[in-house]
Write a protein that holds these residues in place. Sequence first.
Motif, mmCIF file in Angstrom:
data_model
loop_
_atom_site.group_PDB
_atom_site.id
_atom_site.type_symbol
_atom_site.label_atom_id
_atom_site.label_comp_id
_atom_site.label_asym_id
_atom_site.label_seq_id
_atom_site.Cartn_x
_atom_site.Cartn_y
_atom_site.Cartn_z
ATOM 1 N N ARG A 1 -31.034 67.363 29.568
ATOM 2 C CA ARG A 1 -30.506 66.187 28.881
ATOM 3 C C ARG A 1 -30.982 64.917 29.560
ATOM 4 O O ARG A 1 -31.288 64.911 30.752
ATOM 5 C CB ARG A 1 -28.978 66.228 28.812
ATOM 6 N N GLN A 2 -31.028 63.872 28.765
ATOM 7 C CA GLN A 2 -31.423 62.568 29.290
ATOM 8 C C GLN A 2 -30.499 61.511 28.722
ATOM 9 O O GLN A 2 -30.486 61.280 27.501
ATOM 10 C CB GLN A 2 -32.879 62.251 28.944
ATOM 11 N N ALA A 3 -29.748 60.889 29.608
ATOM 12 C CA ALA A 3 -28.853 59.810 29.222
ATOM 13 C C ALA A 3 -29.624 58.496 29.270
ATOM 14 O O ALA A 3 -30.637 58.382 29.968
ATOM 15 C CB ALA A 3 -27.657 59.771 30.163
ATOM 16 N N PRO A 4 -29.146 57.484 28.557
ATOM 17 C CA PRO A 4 -29.844 56.186 28.556
ATOM 18 C C PRO A 4 -30.010 55.647 29.966
ATOM 19 O O PRO A 4 -29.052 55.601 30.746
ATOM 20 C CB PRO A 4 -28.913 55.298 27.728
ATOM 21 N N GLY A 5 -31.231 55.276 30.306
ATOM 22 C CA GLY A 5 -31.498 54.697 31.610
ATOM 23 C C GLY A 5 -31.566 55.679 32.754
ATOM 24 O O GLY A 5 -31.693 55.277 33.914
ATOM 25 N N GLU B 1 -19.451 61.104 29.891
ATOM 26 C CA GLU B 1 -20.678 61.185 30.700
ATOM 27 C C GLU B 1 -21.602 62.316 30.270
ATOM 28 O O GLU B 1 -22.716 62.434 30.789
ATOM 29 C CB GLU B 1 -20.339 61.337 32.192
ATOM 30 N N ASP B 2 -21.186 63.127 29.326
ATOM 31 C CA ASP B 2 -22.069 64.137 28.744
ATOM 32 C C ASP B 2 -22.955 63.550 27.642
ATOM 33 O O ASP B 2 -23.844 64.245 27.127
ATOM 34 C CB ASP B 2 -21.260 65.300 28.160
ATOM 35 N N THR B 3 -22.700 62.305 27.289
ATOM 36 C CA THR B 3 -23.510 61.655 26.244
ATOM 37 C C THR B 3 -24.967 61.581 26.679
ATOM 38 O O THR B 3 -25.286 61.066 27.750
ATOM 39 C CB THR B 3 -22.973 60.242 25.966
ATOM 40 N N ALA B 4 -25.840 62.115 25.836
ATOM 41 C CA ALA B 4 -27.270 62.172 26.158
ATOM 42 C C ALA B 4 -28.025 62.783 24.988
ATOM 43 O O ALA B 4 -27.409 63.334 24.060
ATOM 44 C CB ALA B 4 -27.498 63.010 27.411
ATOM 45 N N VAL B 5 -29.338 62.696 25.079
ATOM 46 C CA VAL B 5 -30.184 63.496 24.195
ATOM 47 C C VAL B 5 -30.424 64.827 24.893
ATOM 48 O O VAL B 5 -30.841 64.858 26.050
ATOM 49 C CB VAL B 5 -31.526 62.799 23.902
ATOM 50 N N TYR B 6 -30.136 65.904 24.202
ATOM 51 C CA TYR B 6 -30.268 67.245 24.760
ATOM 52 C C TYR B 6 -31.564 67.875 24.238
ATOM 53 O O TYR B 6 -31.806 67.903 23.025
ATOM 54 C CB TYR B 6 -29.058 68.092 24.382
ATOM 55 N N TYR B 7 -32.347 68.381 25.176
ATOM 56 C CA TYR B 7 -33.653 68.953 24.854
ATOM 57 C C TYR B 7 -33.677 70.448 25.162
ATOM 58 O O TYR B 7 -33.213 70.885 26.225
ATOM 59 C CB TYR B 7 -34.747 68.282 25.668
ATOM 60 N N CYS B 8 -34.255 71.182 24.261
ATOM 61 C CA CYS B 8 -34.497 72.611 24.457
ATOM 62 C C CYS B 8 -35.835 72.789 25.181
ATOM 63 O O CYS B 8 -36.802 72.087 24.874
ATOM 64 C CB CYS B 8 -34.521 73.290 23.092
ATOM 65 N N ASN B 9 -35.871 73.710 26.109
ATOM 66 C CA ASN B 9 -37.084 73.992 26.877
ATOM 67 C C ASN B 9 -37.333 75.488 26.880
ATOM 68 O O ASN B 9 -36.396 76.278 27.062
ATOM 69 C CB ASN B 9 -36.905 73.480 28.300
ATOM 70 N N VAL B 10 -38.585 75.854 26.661
ATOM 71 C CA VAL B 10 -38.958 77.273 26.644
ATOM 72 C C VAL B 10 -40.174 77.477 27.531
ATOM 73 O O VAL B 10 -41.139 76.701 27.452
ATOM 74 C CB VAL B 10 -39.265 77.716 25.194
ATOM 75 N N VAL B 11 -40.126 78.476 28.367
ATOM 76 C CA VAL B 11 -41.269 78.858 29.196
ATOM 77 C C VAL B 11 -41.712 80.248 28.757
ATOM 78 O O VAL B 11 -40.920 81.198 28.805
ATOM 79 C CB VAL B 11 -40.910 78.868 30.689
ATOM 80 N N LEU B 12 -42.959 80.344 28.323
ATOM 81 C CA LEU B 12 -43.464 81.634 27.865
ATOM 82 C C LEU B 12 -43.844 82.523 29.042
ATOM 83 O O LEU B 12 -43.983 82.048 30.176
ATOM 84 C CB LEU B 12 -44.668 81.421 26.952
ATOM 85 N N THR B 13 -44.010 83.801 28.764
ATOM 86 C CA THR B 13 -44.293 84.749 29.838
ATOM 87 C C THR B 13 -45.622 84.459 30.532
ATOM 88 O O THR B 13 -45.789 84.807 31.696
ATOM 89 C CB THR B 13 -44.308 86.184 29.300
#
Length: 116
Positions: A38-42, A88-100
């Motif tokens: 996640r990334q919160a403003p600033g 304080e949980d307010t943020a943009v939440y991003y999904c991340n995937v790591v392939l084998t």
Amino acid sequence: QVQLVESGGGLVQAGGSLRLSCAASGSGFSINTMGWYRQAPGKQRELVAVIGSGGATNYADSVKGRFTISRDNAKNTLYLEMNSLKPEDTAVYYCNVVLTYGMVYWGKGTLVTVSS
């Protein structure tokens, strides 16, 4: 090439719950680790939770006991159940995937806003 589509973000009052989903699509891929950031403003992007192919999980201290990460390997889908949400949980939440074989993919993000 893998496409990631997140859903489930929105506006919720403090103490409420949300469930995020991330669906991975493409062809000829095998997923190792999946995670939410996640990334919160600033602020810098930070790890929220990760889950390995065997189900082992790791959480940021700030969300332990409130958030639960899970995955459905048959559907290549990642979930994040978020309870007892705080402003304080307010943020943009991003999904991340790591392939084998090491390739890393990111979703475009979904906004979570927690009002006090």
